[in-house]
Scaffold this motif. Structure first.
Motif, PDB file in Angstrom:
ATOM      1  N   UNK A   1       5.289  -0.397  -5.866  1.00 31.90           N
ATOM      2  CA  UNK A   1       5.134   0.721  -5.030  1.00 31.90           C
ATOM      3  C   UNK A   1       4.438   1.836  -6.029  1.00 31.90           C
ATOM      4  N   UNK A   2       3.541   2.485  -5.632  1.00 33.61           N
ATOM      5  CA  UNK A   2       2.816   3.215  -6.574  1.00 33.61           C
ATOM      6  C   UNK A   2       2.819   4.968  -6.167  1.00 33.61           C
ATOM      7  N   UNK A   3       2.828   5.759  -7.368  1.00 34.85           N
ATOM      8  CA  UNK A   3       2.805   6.975  -6.953  1.00 34.85           C
ATOM      9  C   UNK A   3       1.614   7.440  -6.012  1.00 34.85           C
ATOM     10  N   UNK A   4       1.880   8.364  -5.007  1.00 41.64           N
ATOM     11  CA  UNK A   4       0.931   8.913  -4.139  1.00 41.64           C
ATOM     12  C   UNK A   4       0.198   9.885  -5.092  1.00 41.64           C
ATOM     13  N   UNK A   5      -1.063  10.374  -4.786  1.00 44.82           N
ATOM     14  CA  UNK A   5      -2.072  11.329  -5.738  1.00 44.82           C
ATOM     15  C   UNK A   5      -2.845  10.557  -6.449  1.00 44.82           C
ATOM     16  N   UNK A   6      -2.107   9.893  -7.463  1.00 39.59           N
ATOM     17  CA  UNK A   6      -2.808   9.115  -8.621  1.00 39.59           C
ATOM     18  C   UNK A   6      -2.897   7.665  -8.342  1.00 39.59           C
ATOM     19  N   UNK A   7      -1.896   7.054  -7.680  1.00 40.66           N
ATOM     20  CA  UNK A   7      -1.677   5.693  -7.579  1.00 40.66           C
ATOM     21  C   UNK A   7      -1.154   4.888  -8.608  1.00 40.66           C
TER      22      UNK A   7
ATOM     23  N   UNK B   1       4.180   3.645 -11.927  1.00 41.93           N
ATOM     24  CA  UNK B   1       5.022   4.591 -12.904  1.00 41.93           C
ATOM     25  C   UNK B   1       5.894   5.337 -12.213  1.00 41.93           C
ATOM     26  N   UNK B   2       6.940   5.817 -13.161  1.00 41.48           N
ATOM     27  CA  UNK B   2       8.072   6.556 -12.683  1.00 41.48           C
ATOM     28  C   UNK B   2       7.606   7.899 -12.403  1.00 41.48           C
TER      29      UNK B   2
ATOM     30  N   UNK C   1       0.821  -1.206  -0.081  1.00 41.83           N
ATOM     31  CA  UNK C   1       0.092  -0.115  -0.023  1.00 41.83           C
ATOM     32  C   UNK C   1       0.824   1.477   0.042  1.00 41.83           C
ATOM     33  N   UNK C   2       2.067   1.093  -0.105  1.00 44.90           N
ATOM     34  CA  UNK C   2       3.135   2.348   0.223  1.00 44.90           C
ATOM     35  C   UNK C   2       3.069   3.188  -1.012  1.00 44.90           C
ATOM     36  N   UNK C   3       3.612   4.551  -0.696  1.00 45.25           N
ATOM     37  CA  UNK C   3       3.900   5.362  -2.080  1.00 45.25           C
ATOM     38  C   UNK C   3       5.302   5.438  -2.329  1.00 45.25           C
ATOM     39  N   UNK C   4       5.548   6.096  -3.419  1.00 43.87           N
ATOM     40  CA  UNK C   4       7.115   6.356  -3.990  1.00 43.87           C
ATOM     41  C   UNK C   4       7.553   7.397  -3.183  1.00 43.87           C
ATOM     42  N   UNK C   5       7.060   8.188  -2.721  1.00 39.88           N
ATOM     43  CA  UNK C   5       7.469   9.503  -1.902  1.00 39.88           C
ATOM     44  C   UNK C   5       7.973   8.737  -0.348  1.00 39.88           C
TER      45      UNK C   5
END
Length: 516
Positions: free
Chosen positions: A466-472, A475-476, A233-237
């Motif tokens: 692990x996914x981008x925050x905000x958008x999910x 991606x890079x 569930x974590x984000x890339x930030x």
């Protein structure tokens, strides 16, 4: 016979008084207080001894002025080597000086310590020559050499309070502080239009970097499970910024530990192992978990045998780490409760408030991150869902950034700036050791964040799901902003500003720096 003539801090007392700074020993008609410290001087042949210092109480509001005046007198020992708690020098009773007379501090005074020529007496005592003559402390050899201070420059120091318990101030040059403030301004940009600039507090980055420069053992925590519907569930930030700080801290000789949720342990182990394999990290970092098994578990985690006099870490740093709100839950920016995915690492920051010698730092970009409790009133009034999501747990310093990773990059860059700052290094090393060597400078340049390294770390996170925050998006991107051009351009700017503060790089150093 060989004669040695050493400068004396008495030489600058007249200049302090001309600037309106009280000199208490002169006011009281006493010799200055002189103490033997636990700081070893660099030995030279048969000569070895502890550093000896003089102490003058200085009003807190005049510390920078006192440091700047004495900095201009290098033949009289220059700037202070310590400002604050005398116990940090191994001095436990100011009323019992080893030489000279006790001098009382007035209300609002801070003990300030300068190197002292009486150090030579200690060297004579330890080397035991068959015959030696020396001055009596306070009765120096007078010369006809005029007192000629150096001209002022941007290397003149500024003084900052970095710890209340124990009391510790630090020094850095105007040039270094100005450069870190430029870094702070860059990371405060908000291309995602999240309103983070409203939470900005001046010089939190400066104070955090100064505090970390004095550290020995640092625990870093990250992890924000905002994507509760995915695994992981974590984000890339967060993780990239954590690794950037860890890389620089390790090169500076600090011990670094990463604290993570039990559910994210394997993911973080895989991330660290890949960072070592690709050269982002030179060595692995210990990974530990904290799940809060009882009322004293935080104390036992932070301190050997649960003894607050024996802390394992002197700094805790949280970057993009879920922070506990006032109702005990953990929320993402949309107000979704994530408590079931978060271990109570906040308890470590709460416990640290009552443990002398542990400084805490929080880095965030929305106000719901661990440590942002320091600015929670701003978060509540200025951020969307602020009254619900605002973190209630404060850190000593709260660094805000447009993206939390940027805050981690800026800390790494700020530590580099301090490592090449002569004023700070003089203070950090108590005036007893040489400043940063060319070899260490090479290594530090290689440890700065770069576009190549941060792209590699982000690629690893994406491969781990692990996914981008905000958008999910898988991606890079971080917080909905693509790595190219947004993050890569900002990293290049931070790196350019940082290296602009350094001496001219040689060919080897230039080869190590990648801007694209």
């Amino acid at each position: 016979m060989v004669c040695f003539y050493l400068g004396c801090s008495f030489s600058f007392e007249g200049q302090l008084m001309e600037a309106g700074i009280p000199v208490r020993n002169v006011e009281h008609g006493k010799n200055v207080s002189i103490y033997r410290t636990a700081v070893p001087c660099v030995p030279a042949g048969v000569f070895h001894c502890p550093l000896v210092v003089t102490m003058r109480p200085i009003p807190a509001g005049m510390l920078t002025t006192a440091a700047q005046i004495t900095h201009l007198n290098p033949q009289a020992h220059g700037a202070p080597i310590h400002i604050g708690d005398p116990a940090l020098l191994g001095i436990y009773d100011l009323s019992k000086p080893d030489y000279g007379c006790p001098v009382e501090c007035h209300a609002g005074d801070v003990p300030v310590f300068w190197a002292c020529g009486v150090t030579a007496i200690e060297a004579i005592r330890n080397s035991k020559p068959p015959l030696a003559f020396s001055h009596s402390p306070g009765s120096m050899f007078l010369t006809d050499v005029p007192d000629s201070p150096l001209p002022t420059s941007d290397l003149s120091p500024l003084c900052f309070l970095v710890s209340h318990d124990p009391l510790l101030y630090s020094l850095a040059s105007q040039r270094a502080v100005g450069k870190i403030r430029e870094l702070e301004e860059v990371i405060g940009e908000d291309p995602g239009n999240r309103g983070i600039q409203a939470l900005f507090v001046q010089d939190e980055l400066v104070r955090s970097c100064l505090a970390l420069s004095h550290s020995t053992s640092v625990a870093i925590t990250t992890g924000f499970p905002t994507h509760h519907m995915y695994s992981p569930p974590d984000e890339t930030d967060g993780p990239p910024g954590a690794l950037a700080m860890a890389t620089m801290l390790l090169e500076l000789g600090k011990q670094v530990t990463m604290v993570t949720d039990r559910r994210a342990l394997q993911m973080n182990q895989d991330l660290v192992e890949e960072a070592v394999r690709t050269g982002v990290l030179k060595t692995t970092i210990p990974l530990v978990t904290f799940e809060g098994s009882g009322p004293d578990s935080a104390l036992h985690f932070l301190c050997h045998e649960g003894d607050p006099r024996k802390p394992r870490f002197d700094h805790l740093v949280a970057i993009e780490r879920s922070g506990r709100a006032a109702d005990g839950n953990y929320y993402n920016m949309r107000g979704v409760n994530l408590k079931h995915l978060v271990d109570p690492i906040d308890d470590l920051f709460v416990a640290a408030m009552d443990i002398p010698g542990i400084t805490t730092i929080g880095i965030g970009d929305g106000g719901n991150e661990l440590g942002m409790g320091k600015i929670k009133e701003k978060v509540k009034s200025l951020m969307p869902n602020g009254s619900l999501i605002a973190c209630d747990v404060a850190a000593d310093y709260a660094i805000t950034a447009g993206v939390s990773n940027w805050g981690g990059y800026a800390v790494a860059c700020g530590l580099y700036v301090l490592s090449i700052c002569p004023s700070h290094q003089w203070y950090l090393r108590k005036g007893t050791k040489p400043t940063t060597s060319p070899m260490l400078l090479d290594n530090l340049v290689a440890c700065l964040p770069s576009v190549d390294k941060e792209e590699s770390v982000l690629s690893t996170l994406v491969r781990l799901g692990v996914r981008s925050g905000v958008t999910g998006n898988l991606a890079m991107e971080v917080d909905g902003l693509t790595f190219h051009p947004t993050h890569s351009a900002l990293i290049s700017r931070l790196l350019g500003l940082t290296l602009d503060s350094a001496p001219t790089l040689n060919a080897s150093q230039q080869h190590q720096v990648s801007l694209k």
